[in-house]
Design an enzyme around this catalytic site. Structure first.
Site, PDB file in Angstrom:
ATOM      1  N   LYS A  25       0.835  -1.206   0.000  1.00  0.00           N
ATOM      2  CA  LYS A  25       0.000   0.000   0.000  1.00  0.00           C
ATOM      3  C   LYS A  25       0.870   1.256   0.000  1.00  0.00           C
ATOM      4  O   LYS A  25       0.644   2.177  -0.787  1.00  0.00           O
ATOM      5  CB  LYS A  25      -0.899  -0.064   1.246  1.00  0.00           C
ATOM      6  CG  LYS A  25      -1.872   1.070   1.414  1.00  0.00           C
ATOM      7  CD  LYS A  25      -2.991   0.653   2.347  1.00  0.00           C
ATOM      8  CE  LYS A  25      -2.767   1.002   3.793  1.00  0.00           C
ATOM      9  NZ  LYS A  25      -2.767   2.430   4.097  1.00  0.00           N
ATOM     10  N   SER A  26       1.887   1.285   0.861  1.00  0.00           N
ATOM     11  CA  SER A  26       2.727   2.488   0.950  1.00  0.00           C
ATOM     12  C   SER A  26       3.416   2.780  -0.379  1.00  0.00           C
ATOM     13  O   SER A  26       3.473   3.930  -0.833  1.00  0.00           O
ATOM     14  CB  SER A  26       3.807   2.291   2.013  1.00  0.00           C
ATOM     15  OG  SER A  26       3.238   2.207   3.283  1.00  0.00           O
ATOM     16  N   ARG A  30       2.761   5.953  -3.384  1.00  0.00           N
ATOM     17  CA  ARG A  30       3.876   6.816  -3.811  1.00  0.00           C
ATOM     18  C   ARG A  30       4.110   6.690  -5.309  1.00  0.00           C
ATOM     19  O   ARG A  30       4.333   7.694  -6.003  1.00  0.00           O
ATOM     20  CB  ARG A  30       5.142   6.457  -3.018  1.00  0.00           C
ATOM     21  CG  ARG A  30       5.066   6.953  -1.557  1.00  0.00           C
ATOM     22  CD  ARG A  30       6.052   6.205  -0.689  1.00  0.00           C
ATOM     23  NE  ARG A  30       6.186   6.765   0.655  1.00  0.00           N
ATOM     24  CZ  ARG A  30       5.389   6.465   1.691  1.00  0.00           C
ATOM     25  NH1 ARG A  30       4.369   5.637   1.534  1.00  0.00           N
ATOM     26  NH2 ARG A  30       5.609   7.000   2.877  1.00  0.00           N
ATOM     27  N   GLY A  99      -5.449   8.202   4.965  1.00  0.00           N
ATOM     28  CA  GLY A  99      -4.550   9.211   5.536  1.00  0.00           C
ATOM     29  C   GLY A  99      -3.337   9.428   4.644  1.00  0.00           C
ATOM     30  O   GLY A  99      -2.839  10.552   4.499  1.00  0.00           O
ATOM     31  N   ARG A 127      -8.846  12.705  11.672  1.00  0.00           N
ATOM     32  CA  ARG A 127      -7.399  12.465  11.815  1.00  0.00           C
ATOM     33  C   ARG A 127      -6.584  13.766  11.762  1.00  0.00           C
ATOM     34  O   ARG A 127      -6.924  14.693  11.030  1.00  0.00           O
ATOM     35  CB  ARG A 127      -6.954  11.455  10.770  1.00  0.00           C
ATOM     36  CG  ARG A 127      -7.717  10.156  11.015  1.00  0.00           C
ATOM     37  CD  ARG A 127      -7.254   9.038  10.178  1.00  0.00           C
ATOM     38  NE  ARG A 127      -5.874   8.686  10.467  1.00  0.00           N
ATOM     39  CZ  ARG A 127      -5.194   7.820   9.740  1.00  0.00           C
ATOM     40  NH1 ARG A 127      -5.760   7.253   8.705  1.00  0.00           N
ATOM     41  NH2 ARG A 127      -3.961   7.530  10.051  1.00  0.00           N
ATOM     42  N   ASP A 318       2.013  -0.501  11.980  1.00  0.00           N
ATOM     43  CA  ASP A 318       0.839  -1.106  11.336  1.00  0.00           C
ATOM     44  C   ASP A 318       0.653  -2.580  11.713  1.00  0.00           C
ATOM     45  O   ASP A 318      -0.392  -3.165  11.440  1.00  0.00           O
ATOM     46  CB  ASP A 318       0.942  -0.986   9.813  1.00  0.00           C
ATOM     47  CG  ASP A 318       0.791   0.462   9.353  1.00  0.00           C
ATOM     48  OD1 ASP A 318       0.257   1.286  10.119  1.00  0.00           O
ATOM     49  OD2 ASP A 318       1.214   0.763   8.224  1.00  0.00           O
ATOM     50  N   LYS A 345      -5.096   6.527  14.404  1.00  0.00           N
ATOM     51  CA  LYS A 345      -5.148   5.787  13.142  1.00  0.00           C
ATOM     52  C   LYS A 345      -6.610   5.698  12.677  1.00  0.00           C
ATOM     53  O   LYS A 345      -7.451   6.457  13.140  1.00  0.00           O
ATOM     54  CB  LYS A 345      -4.511   4.405  13.310  1.00  0.00           C
ATOM     55  CG  LYS A 345      -3.017   4.468  13.605  1.00  0.00           C
ATOM     56  CD  LYS A 345      -2.230   4.892  12.376  1.00  0.00           C
ATOM     57  CE  LYS A 345      -0.746   4.929  12.632  1.00  0.00           C
ATOM     58  NZ  LYS A 345      -0.007   5.557  11.539  1.00  0.00           N
ATOM     59  N   ARG A 349      -6.727   2.656  17.833  1.00  0.00           N
ATOM     60  CA  ARG A 349      -6.397   1.216  17.809  1.00  0.00           C
ATOM     61  C   ARG A 349      -6.097   0.659  19.190  1.00  0.00           C
ATOM     62  O   ARG A 349      -6.307  -0.530  19.434  1.00  0.00           O
ATOM     63  CB  ARG A 349      -5.245   0.941  16.834  1.00  0.00           C
ATOM     64  CG  ARG A 349      -5.705   1.050  15.398  1.00  0.00           C
ATOM     65  CD  ARG A 349      -4.667   0.625  14.378  1.00  0.00           C
ATOM     66  NE  ARG A 349      -5.284   0.657  13.048  1.00  0.00           N
ATOM     67  CZ  ARG A 349      -4.619   0.780  11.905  1.00  0.00           C
ATOM     68  NH1 ARG A 349      -3.299   0.898  11.916  1.00  0.00           N
ATOM     69  NH2 ARG A 349      -5.264   0.785  10.762  1.00  0.00           N
ATOM     70  N   ARG A 391      -7.334  -2.969   9.712  1.00  0.00           N
ATOM     71  CA  ARG A 391      -6.345  -3.794  10.410  1.00  0.00           C
ATOM     72  C   ARG A 391      -6.932  -4.448  11.670  1.00  0.00           C
ATOM     73  O   ARG A 391      -6.480  -5.505  12.096  1.00  0.00           O
ATOM     74  CB  ARG A 391      -5.089  -2.978  10.735  1.00  0.00           C
ATOM     75  CG  ARG A 391      -4.401  -2.462   9.472  1.00  0.00           C
ATOM     76  CD  ARG A 391      -2.917  -2.265   9.597  1.00  0.00           C
ATOM     77  NE  ARG A 391      -2.427  -1.434   8.502  1.00  0.00           N
ATOM     78  CZ  ARG A 391      -2.116  -1.879   7.278  1.00  0.00           C
ATOM     79  NH1 ARG A 391      -2.240  -3.151   6.990  1.00  0.00           N
ATOM     80  NH2 ARG A 391      -1.698  -1.047   6.342  1.00  0.00           N
TER      81      ARG A 391
HETATM   82  C1  S3P Z   1       2.529   5.074   6.116  1.00  0.00           C
HETATM   83  C2  S3P Z   1       3.046   5.521   7.301  1.00  0.00           C
HETATM   84  C3  S3P Z   1       2.440   5.212   8.596  1.00  0.00           C
HETATM   85  C4  S3P Z   1       1.527   3.996   8.490  1.00  0.00           C
HETATM   86  C5  S3P Z   1       0.573   4.111   7.344  1.00  0.00           C
HETATM   87  C6  S3P Z   1       1.344   4.206   6.042  1.00  0.00           C
HETATM   88  C7  S3P Z   1       3.212   5.459   4.872  1.00  0.00           C
HETATM   89  O1  S3P Z   1       1.668   6.304   9.027  1.00  0.00           O
HETATM   90  O2  S3P Z   1       0.812   3.809   9.682  1.00  0.00           O
HETATM   91  O3  S3P Z   1      -0.264   2.966   7.289  1.00  0.00           O
HETATM   92  O4  S3P Z   1       2.928   4.854   3.800  1.00  0.00           O
HETATM   93  O5  S3P Z   1       4.046   6.359   4.911  1.00  0.00           O
HETATM   94  P1  S3P Z   1       2.317   7.585   9.782  1.00  0.00           P
HETATM   95  O6  S3P Z   1       3.108   8.341   8.775  1.00  0.00           O
HETATM   96  O7  S3P Z   1       1.142   8.352  10.302  1.00  0.00           O
HETATM   97  O8  S3P Z   1       3.176   7.007  10.871  1.00  0.00           O
END
Ligand code: S3P
Length: 432
Positions: A25-26, A30, A99, A127, A318, A345, A349, A391
């Site tokens: 996902k991250s 990007r 987020g 958030r 996570d 989150k 959580r 999650r």
């Molecule tokens: C993420 C960073 C984390 C993570 C989120 C994905 C990212 O959040 O919890 O699921 O892809 O950079 P934070 O930047 O709020 O720590």
């Protein structure tokens, strides 16, 4: 009223099989954002099938970026980059539950010549956004919010580079500022309090940007052009975490996970699980656009306890829900501290985990910044709330595998935020 679905999870005897996990996902977020502001086409295979990454694609389309799904698959995307200048959207961008979308994309829209409104669902609207508003404002953007929460209204401008020390360890914020830095005049310096996941840096380099890192500080020069890439997104380690923790519950487990992300800033879970008693070996390790990918062979072993705090908490943020869900079954229990970020989150959580563990009959100590979960406990099946948090829904389906009796997960559809096929994949791996 939105419709709510539920699944029933039955106790298991073992976890066995081979699984390939949807794209991280991250990294998907990007890649979609950078492909949108690159010159030329990009092709992204194994793009995350989750709703969050679809939200990012929807926002990019609203900003004039052309992309389409290819090969009749829901996880192959071709994007035609618009270059660094995007088009003004005709309405508010819908970031859904994501987020990552609202925070990281803020850095890009803040450097455009138009105003962008960004909104999301009820959870996203709670958030905290001041963590991106403060530094982007220092770079010259004008941002209106609802007391630091979405919706955001960002008046884009010619951004100026800053030297910013982040008060919160957040890879989303770091990435937002790197993206803004790419569009700014001058060199932006970002210092993070702890080393967070570095997919923003790795992805920027993959698209051709130069960055410098020294310790916890990263620098980017503005005005660099990006070029499109062809990439296969590695499998999401945070999604694999559910199956890894399931395997840890049974000494006879044998699991193979192919094409999995092994980036060291994300892989702390593997160390913790080995410490707990899982046997893990990695084969076919390769590097794709700067990201390590491998095949994992996993065998169940012991179930010792662990203590997770400080930098480990940030690295595992996570994965804490699922580690907490198996904690009562460990010998010594697991304690989590320095985890107050979990309270902001997709749900609170810490509260969600404590409520669900207690509903299953477990003893839990709840702290403002964490949880202490004693080991050696037996849990019973019951009705579990997802709290509309993907999650949490998935974590408690793993706790259910060792409980007595069936567990019903209410609101299970939220798993689709990161892993739509999760319950089918889980069912194919467990032996009852
Ligand atoms: C993420 C960073 C984390 C993570 C989120 C994905 C990212 O959040 O919890 O699921 O892809 O950079 P934070 O930047 O709020 O720590």
């Amino acid at each position: 009223m939105k419709s709510e679905s539920q699944v029933i999870v039955r106790p298991a005897r073992n976890v066995r099989g081979t699984v390939s996990i949807p794209g991280d996902k991250s990294i998907s977020h990007r890649y979609a954002m950078l492909a949108g502001i690159a010159d030329g086409p990009s092709r992204l295979e194994n793009y995350s099938t989750g709703a969050d990454c679809a939200s990012t694609l929807g926002c990019m389309r609203a900003l004039g970026v052309k992309w389409e799904r290819k090969d009749g698959a829901d996880n192959v995307i071709e994007v035609l980059g618009s270059g660094l200048s995007l088009a003004a959207p005709s309405g508010a961008l819908d970031c859904g539950n994501s987020g990552s979308t609202i925070r990281m994309l803020s850095g890009i829209v803040a450097g455009q010549k138009f105003t962008t409104e960004m909104a999301g669902d009820e959870s996203l609207s709670r958030r905290p956004m001041e963590r991106v508003i403060t530094p982007l404002t220092a770079m010259g953007a004008n941002i209106a919010s609802q007391n630091g929460r979405p919706p955001l209204r960002i008046a884009g401008t010619n951004l100026k580079a800053v030297h910013y020390r982040m008060p919160v360890a957040s890879a989303q914020v770091k990435t937002c500022l790197l993206f803004a830095g790419l569009l700014a005049e001058g060199e932006t310096w970002i210092e993070e309090p702890l080393r967070t996941r570095d997919h923003g840096e790795v992805a920027l380099r993959a698209f051709g940007a130069e960055l410098q890192r020294k310790g916890n500080e990263v620098r980017i020069r503005g005005g660099q052009r990006l070029r499109g890439i062809e990439a296969r997104v590695p499998g999401d380690l945070s999604s694999a975490a559910f199956f890894l923790c399931a395997a840890a519950l049974f000494p006879g487990s044998q699991l193979t996970i192919t094409n999995l992300l092994m980036n060291p800033t994300r892989a702390r879970l593997l160390d913790i699980l080995v410490q707990i008693g899982l046997r893990i070996s990695v084969t076919q390790l390769e590097e794709i656009h700067g990201e390590l990918v491998g095949t994992l062979q996993i065998e169940g072993g012991g179930l010792k306890g662990a203590a997770i705090a400080g930098a480990d908490t940030a690295a595992l943020i996570d994965e804490i829900p699922v580690l907490a869900a198996i904690a009562p079954y460990t010998e010594q229990g697991i304690e989590f501290r320095d985890a107050k970020e979990l309270r902001v989150k997709e749900s609170d959580r810490i509260a969600s985990i404590a409520a669900n563990l207690r509903a299953m009959g477990a003893e839990v100590e709840e702290h403002q910044d964490g949880l202490k979960i004693p080991g050696g406990q037996s849990l019973h099946g019951t009705e579990i709330e997802s709290f509309d948090d993907h999650r949490i829904a998935m974590a408690f389906s793993i706790a259910a595998l060792r409980a007595q009796g069936e567990t019903l997960i209410r609101g299970s559809e939220c798993a689709a935020i990161s892993y739509p096929a999760f319950f089918t994949a889980l069912e194919s791996l467990v032996e009852h």
